[in-house]
Design a protein around this motif. Structure first.
Motif, PDB file in Angstrom:
ATOM      1  N   GLY A   1     -48.646  10.682  74.538  1.00  0.00           N
ATOM      2  CA  GLY A   1     -48.297   9.492  73.788  1.00  0.00           C
ATOM      3  C   GLY A   1     -49.483   9.018  72.991  1.00  0.00           C
ATOM      4  O   GLY A   1     -50.570   9.599  73.088  1.00  0.00           O
TER       5      GLY A   1
ATOM      6  N   LEU B   1     -53.542   6.993  79.694  1.00  0.00           N
ATOM      7  CA  LEU B   1     -53.216   6.213  78.500  1.00  0.00           C
ATOM      8  C   LEU B   1     -53.353   4.735  78.800  1.00  0.00           C
ATOM      9  O   LEU B   1     -53.383   4.315  79.943  1.00  0.00           O
ATOM     10  CB  LEU B   1     -51.777   6.514  78.054  1.00  0.00           C
ATOM     11  CG  LEU B   1     -51.472   7.956  77.636  1.00  0.00           C
ATOM     12  CD1 LEU B   1     -49.987   8.130  77.400  1.00  0.00           C
ATOM     13  CD2 LEU B   1     -52.259   8.319  76.384  1.00  0.00           C
TER      14      LEU B   1
ATOM     15  N   TYR C   1     -51.456   1.406  78.645  1.00  0.00           N
ATOM     16  CA  TYR C   1     -50.070   0.930  78.488  1.00  0.00           C
ATOM     17  C   TYR C   1     -49.990  -0.467  77.861  1.00  0.00           C
ATOM     18  O   TYR C   1     -48.925  -0.902  77.465  1.00  0.00           O
ATOM     19  CB  TYR C   1     -49.359   0.937  79.842  1.00  0.00           C
ATOM     20  CG  TYR C   1     -49.447   2.280  80.518  1.00  0.00           C
ATOM     21  CD1 TYR C   1     -48.751   3.367  79.991  1.00  0.00           C
ATOM     22  CD2 TYR C   1     -50.259   2.483  81.623  1.00  0.00           C
ATOM     23  CE1 TYR C   1     -48.863   4.621  80.555  1.00  0.00           C
ATOM     24  CE2 TYR C   1     -50.376   3.735  82.195  1.00  0.00           C
ATOM     25  CZ  TYR C   1     -49.680   4.801  81.661  1.00  0.00           C
ATOM     26  OH  TYR C   1     -49.804   6.044  82.221  1.00  0.00           O
TER      27      TYR C   1
ATOM     28  N   TYR D   1     -49.343  -0.770  69.360  1.00  0.00           N
ATOM     29  CA  TYR D   1     -49.399   0.174  68.239  1.00  0.00           C
ATOM     30  C   TYR D   1     -48.427  -0.264  67.159  1.00  0.00           C
ATOM     31  O   TYR D   1     -47.325  -0.730  67.452  1.00  0.00           O
ATOM     32  CB  TYR D   1     -49.049   1.586  68.726  1.00  0.00           C
ATOM     33  CG  TYR D   1     -50.145   2.207  69.552  1.00  0.00           C
ATOM     34  CD1 TYR D   1     -51.224   2.836  68.944  1.00  0.00           C
ATOM     35  CD2 TYR D   1     -50.115   2.140  70.940  1.00  0.00           C
ATOM     36  CE1 TYR D   1     -52.251   3.401  69.698  1.00  0.00           C
ATOM     37  CE2 TYR D   1     -51.138   2.693  71.700  1.00  0.00           C
ATOM     38  CZ  TYR D   1     -52.201   3.326  71.071  1.00  0.00           C
ATOM     39  OH  TYR D   1     -53.211   3.865  71.822  1.00  0.00           O
TER      40      TYR D   1
ATOM     41  N   GLU E   1     -52.518   6.074  65.027  1.00  0.00           N
ATOM     42  CA  GLU E   1     -53.463   6.360  66.104  1.00  0.00           C
ATOM     43  C   GLU E   1     -54.746   6.790  65.401  1.00  0.00           C
ATOM     44  O   GLU E   1     -54.755   7.824  64.726  1.00  0.00           O
ATOM     45  CB  GLU E   1     -52.932   7.485  67.001  1.00  0.00           C
ATOM     46  CG  GLU E   1     -53.889   7.795  68.143  1.00  0.00           C
ATOM     47  CD  GLU E   1     -53.458   8.998  68.978  1.00  0.00           C
ATOM     48  OE1 GLU E   1     -52.574   9.743  68.541  1.00  0.00           O
ATOM     49  OE2 GLU E   1     -54.049   9.192  70.051  1.00  0.00           O
TER      50      GLU E   1
ATOM     51  N   ARG F   1     -45.710  -1.732  72.700  1.00  0.00           N
ATOM     52  CA  ARG F   1     -46.504  -1.071  73.732  1.00  0.00           C
ATOM     53  C   ARG F   1     -45.886   0.278  74.056  1.00  0.00           C
ATOM     54  O   ARG F   1     -44.736   0.554  73.701  1.00  0.00           O
ATOM     55  CB  ARG F   1     -46.545  -1.935  74.991  1.00  0.00           C
ATOM     56  CG  ARG F   1     -47.351  -3.212  74.779  1.00  0.00           C
ATOM     57  CD  ARG F   1     -47.640  -3.919  76.091  1.00  0.00           C
ATOM     58  NE  ARG F   1     -48.568  -5.013  75.856  1.00  0.00           N
ATOM     59  CZ  ARG F   1     -48.178  -6.227  75.419  1.00  0.00           C
ATOM     60  NH1 ARG F   1     -46.898  -6.479  75.211  1.00  0.00           N
ATOM     61  NH2 ARG F   1     -49.078  -7.167  75.200  1.00  0.00           N
ATOM     62  N   LEU F   2     -46.643   1.103  74.766  1.00  0.00           N
ATOM     63  CA  LEU F   2     -46.222   2.489  75.013  1.00  0.00           C
ATOM     64  C   LEU F   2     -44.858   2.615  75.681  1.00  0.00           C
ATOM     65  O   LEU F   2     -44.091   3.510  75.379  1.00  0.00           O
ATOM     66  CB  LEU F   2     -47.259   3.214  75.885  1.00  0.00           C
ATOM     67  CG  LEU F   2     -48.618   3.471  75.259  1.00  0.00           C
ATOM     68  CD1 LEU F   2     -49.451   4.331  76.186  1.00  0.00           C
ATOM     69  CD2 LEU F   2     -48.468   4.156  73.911  1.00  0.00           C
TER      70      LEU F   2
ATOM     71  N   MET G   1     -42.551   5.626  73.731  1.00  0.00           N
ATOM     72  CA  MET G   1     -43.647   6.356  73.071  1.00  0.00           C
ATOM     73  C   MET G   1     -44.246   7.418  73.979  1.00  0.00           C
ATOM     74  O   MET G   1     -45.040   8.231  73.544  1.00  0.00           O
ATOM     75  CB  MET G   1     -44.761   5.386  72.665  1.00  0.00           C
ATOM     76  CG  MET G   1     -44.391   4.416  71.588  1.00  0.00           C
ATOM     77  SD  MET G   1     -45.898   3.649  70.970  1.00  0.00           S
ATOM     78  CE  MET G   1     -45.249   2.080  70.440  1.00  0.00           C
ATOM     79  N   VAL G   2     -43.913   7.383  75.271  1.00  0.00           N
ATOM     80  CA  VAL G   2     -44.558   8.288  76.216  1.00  0.00           C
ATOM     81  C   VAL G   2     -43.583   9.331  76.747  1.00  0.00           C
ATOM     82  O   VAL G   2     -42.418   9.029  76.981  1.00  0.00           O
ATOM     83  CB  VAL G   2     -45.102   7.504  77.439  1.00  0.00           C
ATOM     84  CG1 VAL G   2     -46.095   8.344  78.204  1.00  0.00           C
ATOM     85  CG2 VAL G   2     -45.747   6.215  77.000  1.00  0.00           C
TER      86      VAL G   2
END
Lengths: 590, 439
Positions: free
Chosen positions: A77, A109, A111, A115, A138, A167-168, A187-188
């Motif tokens: 991610g 990562l 969390y 992003y 990123e 958030r992720l 995202m993960v």
């Protein structure tokens, strides 16, 4: 889940008695105060052998074991770039102590980080595994948010998150499978490292040069985008320096460095240098496109194997986003040694040099994961892989080198002799090869993008080198006086190629990186000199003439391409060359 | 005897080899220290209740009824400032007859430093020996061995390096050291007046060979105490690592392990790396620099011990007897310091890298000329100049008895270049030629 207890310990090999089903390569956790990770490597009835990814000190017989039901996985991610991971993807910077104690592990990562998301897919779009839903920033790249690669079949997009910060673990899209079940995309995603990460539509044949900035590679033995290469060399011949120089100067979008069982200080050098260096391709800081995975030689041996697979999986993940990824592993021999230690403890019948018998296939499978691919949306992505090998005793006839030679397409042989006489990079120009030179794809590419007939010119240059070295051998055997003068001329022509093209100073700001345009120019220039006919009185004159010539070409390499001083050296050099017409005239008289 | 009242005593040993013994015991931890009669031993494998012990003192005289006591923890060392100025055996017991050390007890196979907590080693470690400072510059936090044949004066050169380098502590790990050499080190340090900053862990050739296996870890634990807790610059000397590796091979063999190259255990690389990787530069200024000795068999570096060492250490220093000048020199071809790039031309004069390389390249030409001469060919003018240069170079820069500053070495280098060669023959950037080539 299955539970068990430890019934035997031999170094980091554990024997576990289990009460239920166990899977090969499954991860299990051992209670030793902290929960320690181990991987199942053999199952026999209710007895399981597992390799512990830590030191076994303090493991007691009877210790409780819990099985997790999954293989060793990485978390994929945004936020992977610029990180420094250990072999199991723990973020080293988040560890607090000076020393890594047994069982220390951290999240890969962040969390909580926000992003900026921009959607790419729309409602009702049909998507499959690897399809881009949107992207987040990123560092300086667009990190694509994809339909998890592990999902099978076709899906219909129900909704996509609007542009904004997330958030992720926020839901970025919901999709519906063919049975009408809705699923959420965040995202993960996770992926087991030992399984190749696909998510592309097809693999292509490489044919486009991957520039490394090294003349002896790009000009003489070119590597391709999505290609594979390996660098074996005795210690002290500059494997690591070479690989790091390639890392600094290559044209990759994403760079992944796996320090596998090597020196910690070498990783420290990357840590301290990369944030300061400017990437010649993007103009940003080099560490912004870099991921480092380190399992240095004093870190647990069992995690060596994991580290190279973690690196490859991360590379494949960024390839699915349409990037040109360069993966470097230093050194694959340490990984093979880790396999050997384990195989030995399990008392398997050994193959050559006590390595496990399946070593060749393990290496072949790994190298085959590199490649240039066409994604579902027609874009290209690639993983170019270069591994170094530390052959025992500097002898290339050993299992790791031999197994690798069968799969890797480029071979960069480091020679002790060149290293001893400080001719760096110590790549032997003739023993090394690139099988891509004979690919019609490359001939076609180079004809249009470098210059017409490029491949023939490379071969011509190599031939001058070969003839020169043969002449040198004759001179050494027979003596300066006993050979025809031509031999001296051919020898010195090969020296000109050696000093002008092959040798390169990776500590000089200009000479360290030569782009293909400058390489083309220098190749033409040096070939022009090589094709000239010369007339000399004696071999002393040959030597003096060429020494002068070489010194000038050498100085040229330290100046900016086509700058005033570059041209001044070139003009001076051309003046020192004999007038062609004059030579022919003299020859026709005599 | 370290028997403690609350530990269970076992008296039935089932199997005895020259290095190991096997018994049945429960609640044993992997790696823990045990005592077999009075001898220290360590648990190296457990299979259910069958425990294999590696007996450091050797098993001569151990019987099936010998007493075995488990201590519940791995081998350890008590660390404190009191270590300074003392000599110990492989178990950390004083050799000098004075009192035992008090201090914090630490397990000797310590954890690895997190790579992100290391600093880049870039502090010059000058020795005054040009073969080292000019061609193979050392840096604090580096690990480097001498590769030497047994007849070369490696211990003498190493002691010389130790005394000239500015270290807060010098830790000596002696494995299979002859008693004469042990006294040599002791006397050298004593007469130099530095005995108070020496810590010695000594296994002489008279002691049981397997005890050597503890020496590097003991020495590293002491080094880590001074370098990390006390933020000192520590120089760790390990001699001779070949004898250490031999002891590893004995244990592996008695454990019925399949040997890999040269009868060495397959884990040799990791075993050696776990010691050498203790070399470190901490951000707070403390550091451990390791200078070791690996003795060779007739210069054979393809043997598994030097070969694996070479892949681990940051270079190697070769000693060689130069018959032309009748002195021991540091071989410029095969010697290498990988970390010199962090200091040469940066901490030293800018012309250092180019002068160094030019001198070595020309020395290589001289060696070619020498071969030619030996093969009976006529030498040309260039060959003759090269040979004259080589002799000067060996005498003024390569010999180990030289003690000058790095600037002096560079000036000498330029002098040699100018005496024997023409400008265009030396392959140095014009920028430096204009500055240093005297008109």
């Amino acid at each position: 889940m299955t539970k068990g207890k430890v019934i035997g310990v031999i170094s980091n090999l554990l024997m576990i008695e289990v009460d239920g089903p166990a899977t090969q390569n499954e991860i299990c956790l051992i209670n030793a105060g902290k929960w320690l990770k181990a991987e199942v490597i053999r199952v026999r009835n209710n007895r399981v052998s597992a390799q512990l990814f830590e030191s076994s000190y303090s493991i007691q017989i009877g210790a409780e074991v819990q099985f997790t039901g999954h293989m060793l996985e990485v978390e994929l991610g945004p936020g992977v770039l610029s990180r420094k991971y250990d072999g199991l993807q723990s973020d080293l910077e988040r560890m607090t102590g000076t020393f890594i104690e047994i069982g220390d592990s951290t999240d890969p990562l962040d969390y909580e980080e926000l992003y900026m998301f921009s959607p790419l897919a729309k409602k009702s779009d049909h998507v499959t595994a690897g399809s881009w839903i949107g992207y987040v920033k990123e560092n300086n790249i667009d990190h694509k948010i994809m339909v998890p690669i592990s999902w099978k079949g076709r899906y219909k997009v129900v909704s996509v998150a609007t542009a904004g910060s997330y958030r992720l673990k926020d839901v970025m899209a919901t999709v519906e499978d063919e049975g009408g079940k809705t699923l959420e995309v965040t995202m993960v995603q996770r992926w087991p490292v030992k399984v190749p990460l696909t998510g592309y539509s097809q693999k292509l044949r490489p044919g486009k040069i991957f520039q490394t900035g090294f003349r002896v590679i790009d000009t003489l033995n070119p590597l391709m985008e999505g290609g594979t290469g390996y660098i074996p060399g005795p210690f002290g011949t500059g494997k690591t320096v070479l690989q790091q120089a390639i890392a600094k100067n290559s044209e990759a979008d994403i760079l992944i460095v796996v320090a596998c069982g090597e020196r910690a200080n070498e990783v420290v050098e990357i840590f301290s240098e990369f944030p300061k260096l400017i990437d010649p391709v993007t103009g940003h800081k080099l560490d912004e496109k870099t991921i480092i995975i380190c399992n240095t030689s004093n870190m647990p041996v069992a995690a060596r194997e994991a580290s190279v697979y973690v690196g490859m999986t991360l590379a494949e993940y960024y390839r699915c986003m349409g990037y040109k990824v360069l993966l470097l592993a230093d050194s694959t021999s340490r990984w093979a040694q880790a396999l050997r230690e384990m195989s030995n403890r399990m008392e398997e019948l050994p193959g050559q040099d006590a390595f496990p018998v399946d070593l060749p296939s393990t290496i072949a499978n790994f190298y085959s994961r590199a490649g240039i691919v066409k994604l579902g949306n027609g874009q290209l992505g690639s993983v170019t892989f270069i591994g170094t090998i530390s052959p025992a005793g500097g002898n290339f006839k050993e299992p790791v080198t031999e197994s690798t030679s069968k799969v890797a397409r480029c071979f960069y042989a480091l020679s002790q002799k060149r290293a001893d006489s400080k001719r760096y990079p110590a790549i032997d120009p003739l023993a090394s090869y690139s099988k891509y030179i004979d690919y019609p794809e490359f001939a076609q590419y180079s004809d249009t993008h470098i210059q017409k007939g490029w491949v023939q010119q490379i071969k011509l240059l190599k031939n001058y080198l070969r003839v020169g070295l043969e002449s040198r051998d004759q001179i050494l055997i027979l003596g300066d006086d006993a050979v025809p003068l031509d031999y001296h001329v051919s020898f010195w022509k090969s020296e000109l190629i050696d000093f002008g093209i092959i040798q390169q100073n990776s500590y000089d700001p200009i000479d360290m990186r030569t782009d293909i345009e400058r390489q083309r120019y220098m190749l033409n220039f040096i070939l022009e000199i090589c094709t000239m006919e010369f007339k000399f009185k004696d071999f002393e004159e040959v030597r003096t003439f060429f020494k002068n010539l070489i010194n000038r070409v050498f100085q040229m390499n330290f100046t900016d391409f086509q700058s005033e001083s570059f041209r001044k050296y070139e003009e001076g050099l051309r003046e020192s060359l004999p007038d062609k017409a004059e030579i022919y005239e003299n020859q026709s008289i005599s | 005897m370290k028997t403690r009242a609350f530990h269970k005593t076992y008296t039935r040993i089932e199997q005895i080899t020259k290095a190991t013994c096997v018994l049945r015991a429960t609640s044993v931890k992997y790696g823990e220290l045990a005592w077999v009669n009075d001898r220290p031993a360590q648990v190296i494998s457990i299979m259910e209740d069958r425990v294999t012990l590696q007996v450091f003192g050797g098993t001569e005289g151990v019987s099936t009824q010998s007493q075995v006591v488990f201590t519940g923890r791995p081998p350890s060392l008590k660390v404190s400032d009191l270590l300074a100025g003392r000599f110990f055996n492989a178990l950390g017991q004083p050799l000098d007859g004075y009192s035992v050390i008090t201090g914090e007890e630490r397990v000797i196979k310590g954890a690895a430093v997190n790579p992100v907590k290391r600093a880049k080693p870039n502090t010059l470690l000058a020795t005054g020996i040009a073969g080292i400072d000019l061609n193979n510059t050392l840096v604090t936090g580096q690990k480097i061995p001498f590769f030497a044949d047994p007849d070369q004066p490696y211990n003498e050169v190493m002691a010389e390096v130790a005394l000239r380098a500015e270290a807060d502590k010098i830790i000596l790990g002696g494995m299979g050291l002859s008693h004469d050499d042990f006294l040599f080190f002791k006397n050298t340090f004593e007469s130099a007046g530095v005995l108070d900053k020496i810590v010695g862990f000594i296994n002489t050739s008279e002691d049981p060979p397997l005890q050597r296996l503890l020496i590097p870890d003991m020495a590293c634990t002491a080094a880590e105490y001074f370098a990390n807790d006390k933020k000192e610059k520590v120089l760790l000397l390990l001699t001779d690592m070949t004898l250490y590796a031999d002891a590893l091979a004995i244990v592996a063999n008695k454990m019925d392990q399949i040997p890999s190259k040269d009868s060495m255990p397959g884990s040799l690389y990791s075993d050696l790396a776990s010691i050498y990787e203790k070399a470190v530069q901490f951000e707070h200024g403390g550091s451990i620099t390791i200078v070791a000795v690996t003795t060779l068999n007739e210069g054979d570096i393809t043997h598994a011990i030097p070969d694996n060492t070479g892949y681990i250490t940051e270079g190697q220093l070769y000693l060689k007897h130069d018959s032309d000048i009748g002195k021991v020199i540091v071989d410029p071809f095969r010697s290498l310091s990988r970390l010199k790039q962090n200091v040469i031309g940066i901490k030293t004069r800018a012309d250092h890298p180019l002068v160094m390389n030019a001198l070595i390249r020309l020395y290589a030409d001289a060696m070619n000329a020498k071969t030619k001469k030996e093969n009976g060919f006529d030498l040309n003018d260039y060959d003759l100049r090269c040979l004259a240069y080589a002799k000067d170079y060996a005498l003024k820069l390569l010999a180990v008895d030289i003690n000058i500053s790095i600037d002096q070495m560079l000036d000498t280098g330029w002098e040699l270049l100018q005496t024997h060669f023409k400008k265009y023959e030396v392959g140095i950037k014009d920028e430096f030629l204009n500055q240093y080539w005297k008109k």
